[in-house]
Design an enzyme around this catalytic site. Structure first.
Site, mmCIF file in Angstrom:
data_model
loop_
_atom_site.group_PDB
_atom_site.id
_atom_site.type_symbol
_atom_site.label_atom_id
_atom_site.label_comp_id
_atom_site.label_asym_id
_atom_site.label_seq_id
_atom_site.Cartn_x
_atom_site.Cartn_y
_atom_site.Cartn_z
ATOM 1 N N GLY A 38 24.174 10.143 -11.671
ATOM 2 C CA GLY A 38 23.859 8.880 -10.987
ATOM 3 C C GLY A 38 23.605 7.776 -11.980
ATOM 4 C CB SER B 43 23.846 2.577 -9.515
ATOM 5 O OG SER B 43 23.173 1.757 -8.608
ATOM 6 N N GLY B 44 21.152 1.493 -10.871
ATOM 7 C CA GLY B 44 19.711 1.633 -10.722
ATOM 8 C C GLY B 44 19.004 2.352 -11.859
ATOM 9 C CB ILE B 45 16.451 5.046 -11.701
ATOM 10 C CG1 ILE B 45 15.428 4.279 -10.843
ATOM 11 C CG2 ILE B 45 15.754 6.010 -12.659
ATOM 12 C CD1 ILE B 45 14.724 5.134 -9.787
ATOM 13 N N GLY B 46 19.284 5.402 -13.083
ATOM 14 C CA GLY B 46 20.127 6.153 -14.014
ATOM 15 C C GLY B 46 20.762 5.253 -15.053
ATOM 16 C CB SER C 259 10.989 10.390 -3.990
ATOM 17 O OG SER C 259 10.430 9.383 -3.170
ATOM 18 C CE1 TYR D 245 15.624 10.424 -1.258
ATOM 19 C CE2 TYR D 245 13.606 9.368 -0.520
ATOM 20 C CZ TYR D 245 14.528 9.612 -1.512
ATOM 21 O OH TYR D 245 14.367 9.064 -2.755
HETATM 22 P P1 NAP Z 1 21.036 3.938 -6.868
HETATM 23 O O1 NAP Z 1 21.052 2.670 -7.647
HETATM 24 O O2 NAP Z 1 21.760 4.023 -5.596
HETATM 25 O O3 NAP Z 1 21.446 5.118 -7.842
HETATM 26 C C1 NAP Z 1 21.725 6.392 -7.342
HETATM 27 C C2 NAP Z 1 22.871 6.952 -8.134
HETATM 28 O O4 NAP Z 1 23.180 8.277 -7.661
HETATM 29 C C3 NAP Z 1 24.119 6.112 -7.946
HETATM 30 O O5 NAP Z 1 24.803 6.083 -9.185
HETATM 31 C C4 NAP Z 1 24.881 6.904 -6.925
HETATM 32 O O6 NAP Z 1 26.273 6.675 -6.908
HETATM 33 C C5 NAP Z 1 24.574 8.300 -7.425
HETATM 34 N N1 NAP Z 1 24.977 9.314 -6.465
HETATM 35 C C6 NAP Z 1 24.700 9.409 -5.161
HETATM 36 N N2 NAP Z 1 25.318 10.463 -4.634
HETATM 37 C C7 NAP Z 1 25.996 11.058 -5.637
HETATM 38 C C8 NAP Z 1 26.830 12.184 -5.728
HETATM 39 N N3 NAP Z 1 27.125 12.922 -4.652
HETATM 40 N N4 NAP Z 1 27.354 12.509 -6.923
HETATM 41 C C9 NAP Z 1 27.089 11.769 -8.000
HETATM 42 N N5 NAP Z 1 26.333 10.673 -7.983
HETATM 43 C C10 NAP Z 1 25.789 10.330 -6.805
HETATM 44 O O7 NAP Z 1 19.516 4.292 -6.522
HETATM 45 P P2 NAP Z 1 18.236 4.615 -7.452
HETATM 46 O O8 NAP Z 1 17.101 4.042 -6.727
HETATM 47 O O9 NAP Z 1 18.475 4.284 -8.852
HETATM 48 O O10 NAP Z 1 18.186 6.206 -7.249
HETATM 49 C C11 NAP Z 1 18.057 7.117 -8.311
HETATM 50 C C12 NAP Z 1 17.144 8.236 -7.879
HETATM 51 O O11 NAP Z 1 15.847 7.687 -7.631
HETATM 52 C C13 NAP Z 1 17.553 8.941 -6.582
HETATM 53 O O12 NAP Z 1 17.402 10.345 -6.756
HETATM 54 C C14 NAP Z 1 16.546 8.444 -5.566
HETATM 55 O O13 NAP Z 1 16.311 9.374 -4.541
HETATM 56 C C15 NAP Z 1 15.322 8.242 -6.447
HETATM 57 N N6 NAP Z 1 14.298 7.343 -5.912
HETATM 58 C C16 NAP Z 1 14.550 6.001 -5.778
HETATM 59 C C17 NAP Z 1 13.554 5.185 -5.263
HETATM 60 C C18 NAP Z 1 13.761 3.707 -5.082
HETATM 61 O O14 NAP Z 1 12.917 3.064 -4.434
HETATM 62 N N7 NAP Z 1 14.808 3.110 -5.597
HETATM 63 C C19 NAP Z 1 12.321 5.719 -4.905
HETATM 64 C C20 NAP Z 1 12.111 7.081 -5.065
HETATM 65 C C21 NAP Z 1 13.099 7.877 -5.584
HETATM 66 P P3 NAP Z 1 26.890 5.556 -5.921
HETATM 67 O O15 NAP Z 1 26.671 4.252 -6.663
HETATM 68 O O16 NAP Z 1 28.288 5.965 -5.792
HETATM 69 O O17 NAP Z 1 26.108 5.612 -4.644
#
Ligand code: NAP
Length: 249
Positions: free
Chosen positions: A13, A16-19, A137, A150
């Site tokens: 991941g 985007s975002g955190i990754g 999370s 979730y």
């Molecule tokens: P994000 O910007 O949507 O990043 C998520 C990443 O995971 C994106 O690159 C997404 O790809 C990728 N992904 C999703 N499904 C996938 C798959 N089947 N195979 C490979 N990659 C996949 O959101 P984020 O907030 O940074 O999320 C990162 C982590 O933080 C997640 O595990 C999320 O549950 C956790 N989290 C986030 C928050 C928050 O408030 N943001 C809070 C708690 C936990 P696409 O761009 O193609 O979707």
């Protein structure tokens, strides 16, 4: 600037975002980074903003064969792995009376099966003394309406990480998790909700956070750097909340 000098990190991941924020920080700190994501165009789009020693690998974490390929590509390029950051995840909300089997399967395939299978593939290639990180999370500590599946997926991942901590102890591999609270990333736009609903939800979250705001991806990345670095050499098996205090009040 050299907290991860010559370390090899694989991040899921990472487009985007955190990754992505973590990949950039790891590169700045001297790591060699494998950025993986499920959309080639998203991976292509981030490459111009990155500098350092990295590759991108197209891999859908919900597909076992993609996890095999991800680790193969990573080790073909960089040899062994020091840091495995299982970060990819999705968070589509659905109230319990509307949950379908496909909603359940999609979330569990990506948030639970994916990271577990990636760990299995990577383990033989992770150096002793390495580090495994999960993005979890705070939702498995506190109930948020509509996030039942979730939250269950993240609770499952937390349980798995405890077992893994014990299973890899003979190799000195540390296993830690990060539990973000509301972080300003593209994930909210991917929930399948109208924009005004997302905005209201965001305001509601921010009001509940003692610090009164959403966090930034970079604030989570700083924690991912700390946990992967030697500064956290005696930190193992834990989950750190990066949530402005939300889980504690
Ligand atoms: P994000 O910007 O949507 O990043 C998520 C990443 O995971 C994106 O690159 C997404 O790809 C990728 N992904 C999703 N499904 C996938 C798959 N089947 N195979 C490979 N990659 C996949 O959101 P984020 O907030 O940074 O999320 C990162 C982590 O933080 C997640 O595990 C999320 O549950 C956790 N989290 C986030 C928050 C928050 O408030 N943001 C809070 C708690 C936990 P696409 O761009 O193609 O979707």
């Amino acid at each position: 600037m050299n907290k991860l000098k010559n370390k090899v990190a694989v991040i899921t991941g990472a487009n985007s975002g955190i990754g992505l924020a973590t990949a950039k920080l790891y590169l700045q700190e001297g790591a060699k980074v494998v950025l993986s994501g499920r959309r080639q165009e998203a991976l292509d789009a981030i490459v111009k903003d990155l500098s350092g020693d990295f590759i991108t690998v197209l891999a859908d974490v919900s597909k076992p064969e993609d996890n095999v390929n991800l680790i193969k590509e990573a080790t073909n390029k960089f040899g062994k792995i020091d840091i495995l950051f299982l970060n990819a995840g999705i968070a589509p909300p659905t109230p319990t009376n509307e949950i379908t089997e496909s909603h359940y399967n999609e979330i569990f395939d990506i948030n639970v099966k994916g990271p577990i299978l990636a760990v299995k593939e990577a383990l033989p290639h992770i150096n002793d003394g390495g580090s495994i990180l999960f993005t979890n999370s705070i939702v498995h500590q506190k109930g948020f309406d509509g996030l039942g599946v979730y939250s269950a997926s993240k609770g499952a991942l937390r349980a798995y990480s405890r077992v893994l901590t014990s299973e890899v102890k003979s190799r000195g591999i540390r296993v830690n998790s990060i539990a973000p609270g509301p972080i300003d990333t593209p994930i909210y736009g991917k929930m399948g909700l109208p924009e005004d609903v997302v905005e209201d939800m965001g305001k509601g979250f921010a009001q509940q956070v003692p610090l009164g705001r959403f966090g930034k991806s970079e604030e989570v990345a700083n924690t991912a750097l700390f946990l992967a670095s030697d500064e956290a050499s005696y930190i193992n098996g834990i989950e750190i909340e990066v949530d402005g205090g939300l889980s504690q009040v």
